[in-house]
Design an enzyme around this catalytic site. Structure first.
Site, short mmCIF file in Angstrom:
data_model
loop_
_atom_site.label_atom_id
_atom_site.label_comp_id
_atom_site.label_asym_id
_atom_site.label_seq_id
_atom_site.Cartn_x
_atom_site.Cartn_y
_atom_site.Cartn_z
N GLU A 97 -6.55 4.40 8.13
CA GLU A 97 -6.41 5.69 7.95
C GLU A 97 -7.55 6.34 7.50
O GLU A 97 -8.06 7.49 7.94
CB GLU A 97 -5.29 6.07 7.21
CG GLU A 97 -3.75 6.04 7.80
CD GLU A 97 -2.79 5.31 6.88
OE1 GLU A 97 -2.78 5.28 5.79
OE2 GLU A 97 -1.72 4.87 7.31
N SER A 126 3.90 -2.33 10.25
CA SER A 126 5.37 -2.49 10.43
C SER A 126 5.95 -3.64 10.08
O SER A 126 6.92 -4.19 10.94
CB SER A 126 5.84 -1.86 11.75
OG SER A 126 5.48 -0.57 12.05
N GLY A 162 2.80 2.32 10.84
CA GLY A 162 3.93 3.31 10.65
C GLY A 162 4.63 3.85 11.77
O GLY A 162 5.16 4.72 11.92
N ASN A 186 0.81 -1.06 -0.18
CA ASN A 186 0.03 -0.10 -0.11
C ASN A 186 0.94 1.13 -0.12
O ASN A 186 1.71 1.55 0.97
CB ASN A 186 -0.97 -0.18 1.27
CG ASN A 186 -1.74 1.21 1.43
OD1 ASN A 186 -1.60 2.06 0.55
ND2 ASN A 186 -2.24 1.28 2.48
N TRP A 187 0.89 2.01 -1.34
CA TRP A 187 1.98 2.95 -1.28
C TRP A 187 1.52 4.42 -0.67
O TRP A 187 1.91 5.27 -0.55
CB TRP A 187 2.37 3.23 -2.71
CG TRP A 187 3.15 2.28 -3.35
CD1 TRP A 187 3.49 1.07 -2.89
CD2 TRP A 187 3.40 1.93 -4.62
NE1 TRP A 187 4.01 -0.03 -3.66
CE2 TRP A 187 4.04 0.65 -4.85
CE3 TRP A 187 3.25 2.65 -6.10
CZ2 TRP A 187 4.49 0.32 -6.24
CZ3 TRP A 187 3.78 2.12 -7.29
CH2 TRP A 187 4.32 1.00 -7.34
N LYS A 188 0.15 4.28 0.09
CA LYS A 188 -0.56 5.44 0.56
C LYS A 188 -0.34 6.71 -0.39
O LYS A 188 -0.39 6.74 -1.59
CB LYS A 188 -0.06 5.62 1.95
CG LYS A 188 -0.03 4.29 2.87
CD LYS A 188 0.27 4.43 4.18
CE LYS A 188 -0.12 3.03 4.84
NZ LYS A 188 0.08 3.22 6.28
N GLU A 191 -4.91 -4.92 10.78
CA GLU A 191 -3.81 -3.96 10.98
C GLU A 191 -4.20 -3.40 12.22
O GLU A 191 -4.89 -2.34 12.35
CB GLU A 191 -3.99 -2.98 9.83
CG GLU A 191 -3.50 -3.63 8.29
CD GLU A 191 -3.10 -2.49 7.63
OE1 GLU A 191 -2.20 -2.80 7.06
OE2 GLU A 191 -3.71 -1.52 7.28
N GLY A 227 3.16 -0.89 4.50
CA GLY A 227 3.08 0.32 4.01
C GLY A 227 4.52 0.96 3.89
O GLY A 227 4.99 0.93 2.51
N GLY A 228 5.19 1.36 4.69
CA GLY A 228 6.38 1.91 4.68
C GLY A 228 7.43 1.16 3.88
O GLY A 228 7.99 1.67 2.96
N HIS A 234 -9.12 0.88 5.36
CA HIS A 234 -8.08 1.21 6.18
C HIS A 234 -8.14 1.87 7.29
O HIS A 234 -8.94 2.84 7.49
CB HIS A 234 -7.04 1.82 5.00
CG HIS A 234 -5.72 1.68 5.60
ND1 HIS A 234 -5.12 2.82 6.41
CD2 HIS A 234 -4.57 0.82 5.31
CE1 HIS A 234 -3.87 2.32 6.68
NE2 HIS A 234 -3.66 1.48 5.91
P1 13P Z 1 3.32 0.33 7.94
O1 13P Z 1 3.76 -0.83 7.08
O2 13P Z 1 3.87 1.56 7.41
O3 13P Z 1 3.28 0.21 9.36
O4 13P Z 1 1.69 0.35 7.00
C1 13P Z 1 0.98 -0.60 7.26
C2 13P Z 1 -0.21 -0.24 6.48
O5 13P Z 1 -1.07 0.69 6.86
C3 13P Z 1 -0.35 -0.93 5.35
O6 13P Z 1 -1.97 -0.62 4.88
#
Ligand code: 13P
Length: 250
Positions: free
Chosen positions: A97, A213, A173, A10-12, A167, A234-235, A95
C-alpha cells in the site's frame, strides 16, 4: 534448519485507541504461552496505548512505516527517534500500500530500511508482484529486484534483524490467497537471492513471512512449506477470534 515462526498483525488504518487496547489486551492474554514470535503493528496514534499493554510480554510492538529522515521539516511524517521513544521494536517497510497507493519507490524504501536498522529496529521488508506482473511471468524478477534494492547497503550482521514478507499485491485484502505451492516457489527464490548475496548460512536463517488473505483455515497449509516461516496478517489480525487461531497454528 529450523527457523522460528513469526506471526505479525498489521492493523493498517483501523481502530481507535480504546479498540486497539481491547484487542491488545486479549492477544497478550491468549498468546502468553504461544510458541511462535508475535508482533502487532497498530496505527501511530495507538502505539503508546498498545505499547504499554504489550511491554514485557511475548508480543512485539511494530510500526507500519517510518520517515526516511531522522528529524526536521517533514510535515505529516513520523521519525525513528519518535518511534524509539514509544518503545517500538519493529518497523514494517515497503508495504504494497505504501509502494502502490503512496508511490514509494525502492530508493526511498531502502533509505528507510537503513535508517531503521541504524537505530536498532528490526525491519519487516515487504515485497510482492502485482497481478499484471504475475501474469507476465515477472513475479520472481519483481520480488528479486525489490529485495535487492530494499537491502542495498545492508550488512550481513544487520540482515539478522530483517524479515522479508512476501505479499503478492493481488492477494492482499482480496480473499485470494496464493496457493501454498506458488507462495513456496517465491519464498524459495527469495532465499536463493539472499544466499547469492549474503551466503547460504544467512539465507537459511532469514525469516520469510507470507502475507495476503491469511486466515485460520489456510495458515497451516502455508506454514507447512519449507520456506514459509510466518505470516503478515491484515484483515484477520483485527479480531482476536481470527488472529489467535492463526498465531497458534500447529
Ligand atoms: P490481508 O490479510 O487483509 O490480505 O492483508 C495482508 C497485508 O497486507 C498485511 O500486511
Amino acid at each position: 534448519m529450523s527457523r522460528q515462526y513469526f506471526i505479525a498483525g498489521n492493523w493498517k488504518m483501523h481502530k481507535t485507541r480504546a479498540e486497539a487496547a481491547d484487542l491488545a489486551k486479549t492477544l497478550v492474554l491468549q498468546l502468553k504461552d504461544g510458541k511462535h514470535k508475535y508482533l502487532v503493528a497498530p496505527s501511530f496514534t495507538s502505539l503508546e496505548t498498545v505499547g504499554a499493554i504489550v511491554k514485557d510480554t511475548n508480543v512485539l510492538l511494530g510500526a507500519q512505516d517510518v520517515a526516511a529522515e531522522e528529524q526536521g521539516a517533514h510535515t505529516g511524517e513520523v521519525s525513528v527517534l519518535q518511534l524509539k521513544d514509544l518503545g517500538v521494536q519493529v518497523v514494517i517497510l515497503g508495504h504494497s500500500e505504501r509502494r502502490h497507493t503512496y508511490k514509494e519507490d525502492d530508493a526511498l524504501i531502502n533509505k528507510k530500511v537503513k535508517l531503521a536498522l541504524k537505530h536498532g529496529f528490526e525491519v519487516i521488508l515487504c515485497v510482492g508482484e502485482t497481478l499484471e506482473e504475475r501474469e507476465a511471468g515477472q513475479a520472481e524478477v519483481v520480488c528479486e529486484s525489490q529485495t535487492l534494492w530494499g537491502l542495498s547497503g545492508v550488512s550481513a550482521i544487520d540482515l539478522a534483524k530483517v524479515t522479508i514478507a512476501y505479499e503478492p499485491v493481488w492477494a492482499i485484502g482480496t480473499g485470494k490467497t496464493a496457493s501454498p505451492e506458488d507462495a513456496e516457489a517465491i519464498h524459495a527464490y527469495i532465499r536463493k537471492v539472499i544466499a547469492r548475496v549474503y551466503g547460504e548460512e544467512s539465507a537459511q536463517k532469514l525469516i520469510i513471512q507470507y502475507g495476503g488473505s491469511v486466515k485460520p483455515d489456510n495458515v497451516a497449509q502455508l506454514m507447512a512449506k519449507e520456506n514459509i516461516d510466518g505470516a503478515l496478517v491484515g484483515g484477520a489480525a483485527l479480531k482476536s477470534d481470527t488472529f489467535v487461531p492463526i498465531a497458534q497454528f500447529s
